[in-house]
Design an enzyme around this catalytic site. Sequence first.
Site, PDB file in Angstrom:
ATOM      1  N   ALA A  62     -11.416  24.956 -19.134  1.00  0.00           N
ATOM      2  CA  ALA A  62     -12.650  24.496 -18.484  1.00  0.00           C
ATOM      3  C   ALA A  62     -13.257  23.278 -19.170  1.00  0.00           C
ATOM      4  CB  ALA A  62     -13.671  25.630 -18.455  1.00  0.00           C
ATOM      5  N   LYS A 119     -16.585  39.260   0.691  1.00  0.00           N
ATOM      6  CA  LYS A 119     -15.971  38.763   1.936  1.00  0.00           C
ATOM      7  C   LYS A 119     -16.859  39.003   3.151  1.00  0.00           C
ATOM      8  CE  LYS A 119     -13.952  43.089   1.286  1.00  0.00           C
ATOM      9  NZ  LYS A 119     -13.539  43.696  -0.001  1.00  0.00           N
ATOM     10  N   VAL A 131     -11.029  37.051  -0.834  1.00  0.00           N
ATOM     11  CA  VAL A 131      -9.830  37.254  -0.014  1.00  0.00           C
ATOM     12  C   VAL A 131      -8.638  37.586  -0.906  1.00  0.00           C
ATOM     13  CG1 VAL A 131      -8.239  36.216   1.648  1.00  0.00           C
ATOM     14  CG2 VAL A 131     -10.671  35.662   1.756  1.00  0.00           C
ATOM     15  N   GLY A 143      -8.056  39.605  -3.388  1.00  0.00           N
ATOM     16  CA  GLY A 143      -8.186  39.896  -4.815  1.00  0.00           C
ATOM     17  C   GLY A 143      -7.679  38.787  -5.714  1.00  0.00           C
ATOM     18  N   GLY A 163      -7.825  57.740  -4.956  1.00  0.00           N
ATOM     19  CA  GLY A 163      -8.833  56.706  -5.133  1.00  0.00           C
ATOM     20  C   GLY A 163      -8.538  55.419  -4.405  1.00  0.00           C
ATOM     21  N   ASP A 200     -12.362  45.258   7.024  1.00  0.00           N
ATOM     22  CA  ASP A 200     -12.116  44.544   5.764  1.00  0.00           C
ATOM     23  C   ASP A 200     -11.111  43.415   5.973  1.00  0.00           C
ATOM     24  OD1 ASP A 200     -12.090  44.462   2.655  1.00  0.00           O
ATOM     25  OD2 ASP A 200      -9.988  44.735   3.175  1.00  0.00           O
ATOM     26  N   LYS A 260     -11.578  39.023   5.821  1.00  0.00           N
ATOM     27  CA  LYS A 260     -10.726  38.121   5.045  1.00  0.00           C
ATOM     28  C   LYS A 260     -10.010  37.128   5.955  1.00  0.00           C
ATOM     29  CE  LYS A 260      -9.994  41.849   1.712  1.00  0.00           C
ATOM     30  NZ  LYS A 260      -9.060  42.903   1.248  1.00  0.00           N
TER      31      LYS A 260
END
Length: 438
Positions: free
Chosen positions: A33, A105, A132, A134, A187, A201, A205
């Site tokens: 950076a 998203k 979008v 991950g 999960g 979902d 995206k």
Amino acid sequence: MRAIHVGLCGVGTVGGGTAAVLKRNAEEIARRAGRPIKIIIAANRDLDRAREMCGPDVEIVNDALKVVNHPDVDIVVELIGGTTIAKELVLKAIANGKHVVTANKKLIAEYGNEIFERAQEKGVTVAFEAAVAGGIPVIKALREGLTANRIEWIAGIINGTSNFILTEMRDKGLAFNDVLAEAQRLGYAEADPTFDIEGHDAAHKLTIMSAIAFGIPVQFDKAYLEGISKLDAADIKYAGELGYRIKLLGVTRRRENGIELRVAPTLIPHKRLIANVDGVMNAVLVKGDAVGATMYYGAGAGAEPTASAVIADLVDVTRLATADPENRVPHLAFQPSALANLPILPIDEVETCYYLRMDAEDRPGVLADVSRILADANISVESMMQKPADEQKDNRADIIILTHQAVEKNVNGALEKIEALSSITGKVVKLRLEHLNG
């Protein structure tokens, strides 16, 4: 150079992952950076968790407005989710002249046009790579890496929960409800899985990718959604016998008269790489006129994969913080004044191939009746298969038909006539089929 100061709103799964990766890779990130990037304040309902994840040098508060109003914060990271408080925080951060990074998203797909307009007015950046797929850097690829291309279409497996369920149904021959229960136990699925299994979902995206690919405003309200909850294990089995796999596929395609934008269970030839993306993994296939087909694969969710995308945005914003706003990469890849007004096509006008399954009497003349109806609707048959429907049904069979490309409204009209035949029982199962050539 002084460190870039970050204010973190939400220290849940992704927020915790972001804090952890920023600390662990601090030196490497600073080298990329050009200066250190440090979280100086974080807001979370669970203060103890926030302290544990962020460490003693970070101010912890339970009011996210304190983060966006903090005078020393350069970039606000919004990881709360939803479109109520999150929208308020993002717009307030922009009004305060702060850059924003978000993984939200739903917020971008439904309110992105307003947010980007406000950001442009204030000369700040809103970055949303993590919204979008991950950790897969598909937004950067679309917005920068494929700049030279006229994007023709995008097809994506962009919901891990649905992909896991379909993979298990195929591999184990189980019914949808049985696999959903297993996904919830592991999960992978929420207690209320509607957002994932009914396509919301994935459509959020896909809406974002479509806007970037074709230079149009985000238009989630015009996306077509069809989930997997009504998918029969028999169709997954038959698709496999025919050389296909069924995926919850998001497709957006440029047509002469507009843009397709749809999410639905779709047959894909099993030889395609994207058809072999299994479990909770994501993949996006992009076809550009110059580069051809390119595929982006990886973890579509999770603490550190998503944090990877969040921090990549933080690095990008840090690099560009002192750049003239006019020289930054536009939010939707195209200059705001150059966005096109191409319409999103209604599903009736979509043209693709189809898989049709019907429960029919096993007697002469039935196939002839069905074929005549399809021909009258200008629907050409590619292949046909007949299977015993059920040992308990006398003289009945499942007829499976694959069509060549046809217009959706023609297919729907033909199915109404087929379902009215006395030889056909119940509704005809209709699934779309994408060859994804190129």
